[in-house]
Design a protein around this motif. Sequence first.
Motif, PDB file in Angstrom:
ATOM      1  N   ARG A  54       0.487  -1.323  -0.241  1.00  0.00           N
ATOM      2  CA  ARG A  54      -0.031  -0.090  -0.126  1.00  0.00           C
ATOM      3  C   ARG A  54       0.997   1.519  -0.215  1.00  0.00           C
ATOM      4  NH1 ARG A  54      -1.165   3.290   4.171  1.00  0.00           N
ATOM      5  NH2 ARG A  54      -0.780   1.437   5.402  1.00  0.00           N
ATOM      6  N   LEU A  55       2.142   0.963   0.944  1.00  0.00           N
ATOM      7  CA  LEU A  55       2.823   2.288   0.781  1.00  0.00           C
ATOM      8  C   LEU A  55       3.144   2.738  -0.333  1.00  0.00           C
ATOM      9  CD1 LEU A  55       3.848   2.422   4.647  1.00  0.00           C
ATOM     10  CD2 LEU A  55       2.525   4.029   3.631  1.00  0.00           C
ATOM     11  N   TYR A  56       3.964   1.623  -0.647  1.00  0.00           N
ATOM     12  CA  TYR A  56       4.880   1.627  -2.124  1.00  0.00           C
ATOM     13  C   TYR A  56       4.084   2.303  -3.251  1.00  0.00           C
ATOM     14  CZ  TYR A  56       9.692   0.576  -3.420  1.00  0.00           C
ATOM     15  OH  TYR A  56      11.208   0.541  -3.579  1.00  0.00           O
ATOM     16  N   ARG A  57       3.030   1.570  -3.500  1.00  0.00           N
ATOM     17  CA  ARG A  57       2.491   2.227  -4.623  1.00  0.00           C
ATOM     18  C   ARG A  57       1.702   3.827  -4.332  1.00  0.00           C
ATOM     19  NH1 ARG A  57      -2.397  -0.641  -3.375  1.00  0.00           N
ATOM     20  NH2 ARG A  57      -3.425   1.274  -2.113  1.00  0.00           N
ATOM     21  N   ASN A  58       1.929   4.454  -3.054  1.00  0.00           N
ATOM     22  CA  ASN A  58       0.697   5.730  -2.674  1.00  0.00           C
ATOM     23  C   ASN A  58       2.659   6.681  -3.253  1.00  0.00           C
ATOM     24  OD1 ASN A  58      -1.355   4.910  -1.828  1.00  0.00           O
ATOM     25  ND2 ASN A  58      -1.269   5.163  -0.029  1.00  0.00           N
ATOM     26  N   TRP A  59       3.520   6.136  -2.399  1.00  0.00           N
ATOM     27  CA  TRP A  59       4.720   6.755  -2.586  1.00  0.00           C
ATOM     28  C   TRP A  59       5.524   6.768  -4.064  1.00  0.00           C
ATOM     29  CZ3 TRP A  59       6.380  10.649   0.013  1.00  0.00           C
ATOM     30  CH2 TRP A  59       6.217  10.543   1.504  1.00  0.00           C
ATOM     31  N   ARG A  60       4.631   5.898  -4.747  1.00  0.00           N
ATOM     32  CA  ARG A  60       5.291   6.310  -5.917  1.00  0.00           C
ATOM     33  C   ARG A  60       4.280   6.714  -6.825  1.00  0.00           C
ATOM     34  NH1 ARG A  60       7.720   1.484  -8.521  1.00  0.00           N
ATOM     35  NH2 ARG A  60       5.518   0.886 -10.497  1.00  0.00           N
ATOM     36  N   ILE A  61       3.270   7.105  -6.538  1.00  0.00           N
ATOM     37  CA  ILE A  61       2.022   8.374  -7.153  1.00  0.00           C
ATOM     38  C   ILE A  61       2.985   9.807  -7.042  1.00  0.00           C
ATOM     39  CG2 ILE A  61       0.074   8.512  -7.334  1.00  0.00           C
ATOM     40  CD1 ILE A  61      -0.841   6.029  -7.104  1.00  0.00           C
TER      41      ILE A  61
END
Length: 462
Positions: free
Chosen positions: A26-33
């Motif tokens: 979840r955090l990887y997806r959010n931070w990549r965006i």
Amino acid sequence: MLSKFVNWLKPLPDAQPLTDEQQIKRLYRNWRIKMFFGMYFGYALFYFTRKNLDYVKPALSENLGLDVIHLGYIGTTIYLTYGIGKFLSGVLADRCNIRSVMAMGLFASSLINLAFPFLPQFQQALGNMGITLPLVALAAFLWGLNGLAQSLGFPPVAKGLVYWFSPSERATKWTLWSSSHTFGAFFVGVLIAHLLKFDLWKMAFIIPAIMGITYSIFLLFFLTDKPASVGLPAIEVYKNDVMPVKEKSKLSHWEILKKHVLKNPFLWALAISYIFVYYVRFATLDWGTMFLTQERGFSQEAAVSAMKWMPFLGMPGGIIAGYLADKWFQGRCTQMNIIYLIILAASCWGFYMVAGTDQFFWTSLLASFIGFFVDGPQNLAGGVQASRVTVQESVSAACGFTGMFGYFGAMLSSTGAAYISKSFGWKGVYISCVISCFIAMAFIATTWKKESAAVEAENKKA
């Protein structure tokens, strides 16, 4: 004070590593965006505070008495300081955190833009102090400082793209992000076209400056640094992907720089090709409005309206180049660059031949073609390819190195194109663009086998 500033620039410390897989996902997806779009719009605003001058060149000539040679000197100054600064900033970015470097550059550039419309007042104030400076010298000095500030924009982004996105998605994601500069150049053109309707050329500097100051503060709260700084694993672990070569030995930062950047023959080939790619890009974009107003009878507003389509179509041009490189050539960029450069050469000559007030549609369309096909090699050669022929620890420096050479080409496009237009007319300028396309092709072609071998090695490891 100095120690606090140095600490502010240092890489952010690693956070406690996360272990919950769902939380990591979840955090990887959010931070990549967040990282992608934060860097995207941030870099677009760097163009608001840099390319604005090119759209108001006719207004500067009319209101400040600067002729085409004077404007060429100003352009040469920013390209000189930006080119050298881009390499130095690349070395700096490899040792600093992403958000601080990018925010600092945008903030400084915005302050310079606030001052630029008031050059006559600065000249008068200096005269009262007994210092006599020609207006062109003062303008070149101030815009040269802007080049140093602007050079802090790209290197932290190159670092961010490498640390947050894996090789298998690199060409697509890099070229998608690279549309930010064409996004910025297009929309600042839209803004300035409206401002010129009301003769508000000074606001062409003031409004972008206010936008840049606001967003630079936003960046400090929105971006982070490497994945480890928020407790996430490295991208190669998260994506189970193969990274570009990593330096396994305990070489110092300077030794890595010498080995994988300064003594890298393939990086030199890409850097030299970049001189000619950037010459075409800026000779057509920077001087397009002057060519259309001086030789083809366009009004200032109509010239800006026609030329703004050049960066607008550059956005899909660069993105499609990256997508096709991944889809057709398994990530190889050399073939895609050569295809684009052949069509770019034809587009430059076609633009010169058809441009006219009675051919506004075709003038805009050919300007769009130039923007579309110059963005592919610009994004792939100096970005994706440069990141693949070096090690991960020196990506920012490698991209800064090619970028520095690119802006040597931009310098040539500024003063060089100005003198060519004086000596051989605008026809000579566009002939020089066609020749530059073929020279760039020749140097890019030298990396064909090297890039193919690197891609094959990555596929075997994967």
